[in-house]
Design a protein around this motif. Structure first.
Motif, PDB file in Angstrom:
ATOM      1  N   UNK A 186      11.087  -0.091   4.468  1.00 34.70           N
ATOM      2  CA  UNK A 186       9.652   0.133   4.664  1.00 34.70           C
ATOM      3  C   UNK A 186       8.821  -0.749   3.736  1.00 34.70           C
ATOM      4  N   UNK A 187       9.118  -0.708   2.438  1.00 39.70           N
ATOM      5  CA  UNK A 187       8.325  -1.471   1.477  1.00 39.70           C
ATOM      6  C   UNK A 187       9.088  -1.620   0.172  1.00 39.70           C
ATOM      7  N   UNK A 188       8.639  -2.575  -0.651  1.00 39.56           N
ATOM      8  CA  UNK A 188       9.254  -2.838  -1.947  1.00 39.56           C
ATOM      9  C   UNK A 188       8.155  -2.907  -3.005  1.00 39.56           C
ATOM     10  N   UNK A 189       8.418  -2.284  -4.156  1.00 36.32           N
ATOM     11  CA  UNK A 189       7.465  -2.267  -5.270  1.00 36.32           C
ATOM     12  C   UNK A 189       8.145  -2.776  -6.540  1.00 36.32           C
ATOM     13  N   UNK A 190       7.347  -3.405  -7.392  1.00 35.88           N
ATOM     14  CA  UNK A 190       7.769  -3.758  -8.743  1.00 35.88           C
ATOM     15  C   UNK A 190       7.026  -2.840  -9.697  1.00 35.88           C
ATOM     16  N   UNK A 191       7.745  -2.227 -10.601  1.00 32.64           N
ATOM     17  CA  UNK A 191       7.103  -1.335 -11.559  1.00 32.64           C
ATOM     18  C   UNK A 191       7.488  -1.751 -12.974  1.00 32.64           C
ATOM     19  N   UNK A 192       6.890  -1.088 -13.964  1.00 32.37           N
ATOM     20  CA  UNK A 192       7.237  -1.353 -15.351  1.00 32.37           C
ATOM     21  C   UNK A 192       6.333  -2.389 -16.001  1.00 32.37           C
ATOM     22  N   UNK A 193       6.881  -3.086 -16.973  1.00 35.35           N
ATOM     23  CA  UNK A 193       6.072  -3.995 -17.793  1.00 35.35           C
ATOM     24  C   UNK A 193       5.677  -5.262 -17.053  1.00 35.35           C
TER      25      UNK A 193
END
Length: 284
Positions: free
Chosen positions: A52-59
């Motif tokens: 469905x979708x891709x996210x980048x998280x964190x610093x």
């Protein structure tokens, strides 16, 4: 050995007290772009229409990523239930991505079903992370469909409610373990939990939230100065993990006793009838 530095910041709040997401594509260092594209291509190739979708998280999406030091933490939202997916390819894919890139410390690929993300009847940490700490790099961005969050008891509860079980798991994982990398991973994992739980204990007073370790340590220490040195030790272990399992278990028994007792008092005050059961998988 890395030195402890006063880096990181609290999330900003809007005029209603809701946490503002300060992650954006514009803040990502261009040195990470090629790796991010490789990660997206890997998800697309392996997942197909289940992606469905891709996210980048964190610093990294907050402009705080440090080449060769920061992890690339990714969230994959799936159209299909996780139990119906074949994810046997993930470990090999992570290893290949890590081998092919020297700009990060490691790649983490994690998977969450779309229906679970959109079910916001009760607080859940993953929708919170997508809403407040992530940027969408592929597919439909769900952030506008998710509710706003505050640094309140519901958020604090998420960091406290499984604390005792986390301590139990960490000690079980450390005893008799001869796998150096696994010991170091466990050390970082449990120390981050301790520091963020420390912030959770004072979150309602601070009315602020961060996943960054140093400001969390400082906030905790303002209210519990007698435990400042112990929390500083957790910060040291998180930044410079050690292989000595006896030393780590001694610390967990020592600081853990106080943390568990204090968290139990907090839980009895805020949700005395709630059962504690959660996923104890190690993650950031």
């Amino acid at each position: 050995m890395r030195s402890i530095k006063n880096i990181g910041r609290f999330c900003k709040n809007d005029h209603n007290g809701f946490i503002i997401n300060d992650a954006s594509l514009d803040k990502i260092d261009t040195r990470f772009f090629e790796l991010i594209e490789k990660v997206i291509d890997t998800y697309r190739h392996q997942m197909g229409t289940d992606l469905h979708s891709v996210y980048i998280r964190g610093s990294i999406p907050r402009g705080l990523g440090i080449p060769e030091v920061s992890d690339l933490d990714t969230l994959c939202v799936t159209n299909k239930a996780l139990k119906d997916l074949d994810l046997d390819w993930v470990n090999n894919a992570e290893q290949k991505l890590n081998k092919d890139s020297s700009c990060i410390n490691g790649v983490e690929m994690s998977f969450f079903n779309l229906d679970d993300i959109c079910n916001t009847k009760r607080f859940s940490i993953i929708p919170f992370m997508i809403k407040t700490h992530s940027v969408c790099v592929y597919g439909e961005d769900l952030r506008n469909q998710l509710p706003a969050f505050k640094a309140d008891a519901a958020l604090a509860n998420e960091h406290i409610i499984n604390l005792e079980s986390n301590f139990v798991q960490a000690k079980e994982d450390l005893r008799g373990n001869e796998d150096k990398e696994d010991i170091l991973d466990c050390c970082v994992w449990i120390m981050k939990i301790i520091i963020r739980a420390g912030l959770a204990l004072v979150m309602e007073k601070e009315k602020q939230y961060t996943r960054d370790l140093y400001p969390a340590y400082e906030a905790f220490s303002r209210y519990y100065p007698e435990k400042k040195e112990k929390m500083l030790q957790a910060l040291e272990y998180a930044i410079n993990p050690i292989e000595n399992t006896d030393e780590l278990i001694f610390y967990l028994n020592d600081m853990g006793k106080w943390m568990i007792e204090t968290s139990e008092e907090w839980l009895l005050l805020h949700n005395p009838h709630k059962e504690r059961n959660g996923d104890l998988k190690r993650n950031d």
